[in-house]
Design a protein around this motif. Structure first.
Motif, PDB file in Angstrom:
ATOM      1  N   GLY A  39      17.566 -16.415 -18.343  1.00 52.72           N
ATOM      2  CA  GLY A  39      16.171 -16.385 -18.755  1.00 52.72           C
ATOM      3  C   GLY A  39      15.192 -16.795 -17.680  1.00 52.72           C
ATOM      4  N   HIS A  60      18.777 -12.880 -21.357  1.00 54.76           N
ATOM      5  CA  HIS A  60      18.342 -11.528 -21.703  1.00 54.76           C
ATOM      6  C   HIS A  60      19.525 -10.602 -21.470  1.00 54.76           C
ATOM      7  CE1 HIS A  60      14.370 -13.288 -21.642  1.00 54.76           C
ATOM      8  NE2 HIS A  60      14.614 -13.718 -20.414  1.00 54.76           N
ATOM      9  N   LEU A  67      10.028  -9.040 -17.543  1.00 48.21           N
ATOM     10  CA  LEU A  67      10.048 -10.499 -17.649  1.00 48.21           C
ATOM     11  C   LEU A  67       8.735 -11.160 -17.236  1.00 48.21           C
ATOM     12  CD1 LEU A  67      13.638 -11.431 -16.457  1.00 48.21           C
ATOM     13  CD2 LEU A  67      12.687 -11.524 -18.753  1.00 48.21           C
TER      14      LEU A  67
END
Length: 105
Positions: free
Chosen positions: A18, A67, A48
């Motif tokens: 992440g 993710h 992102l």
């Protein structure tokens, strides 16, 4: 990397941390598709930075600690859905994810 033994579109997915900087992400294609634009703006394929901005502006609550990325162009998306989607759903449910954003490339 993705499975080089698969001719068109590896149906596996990869876990992406992440907190990974988008500059560390690299789009590649073995199908002949041009990945150069996705590498010029990494947010085209993996948004992102835009999602992090939305969190900073309080438009989103928070992002998950991880993710998932699929292996790009696929000749058979049905195989990926049948084999990989249940595992992805289990991971996201275990992380208490409320909403998943799917970004086609």
């Amino acid at each position: 990397g993705f499975d080089r033994g698969v001719q068109v579109g590896d149906p596996a997915f990869r876990e992406v941390a992440g907190d990974v900087p988008t500059t560390d992400l690299l789009a590649r294609s073995r199908s002949g598709a041009d990945a150069s634009r996705a590498n010029l703006d990494r947010n085209l394929a993996f948004a992102l930075d835009r999602l992090r901005e939305a969190v900073a502006e309080k438009r989103l609550g928070e992002l998950n600690r991880r993710h998932l990325a699929l292996g790009g162009a696929m000749a058979s998306t049905g195989r990926a859905i049948r084999k990989r989607a249940p595992q992805a759903a289990q991971w996201l449910a275990a992380d208490s994810v409320d909403v998943a954003l799917l970004v086609p490339t």
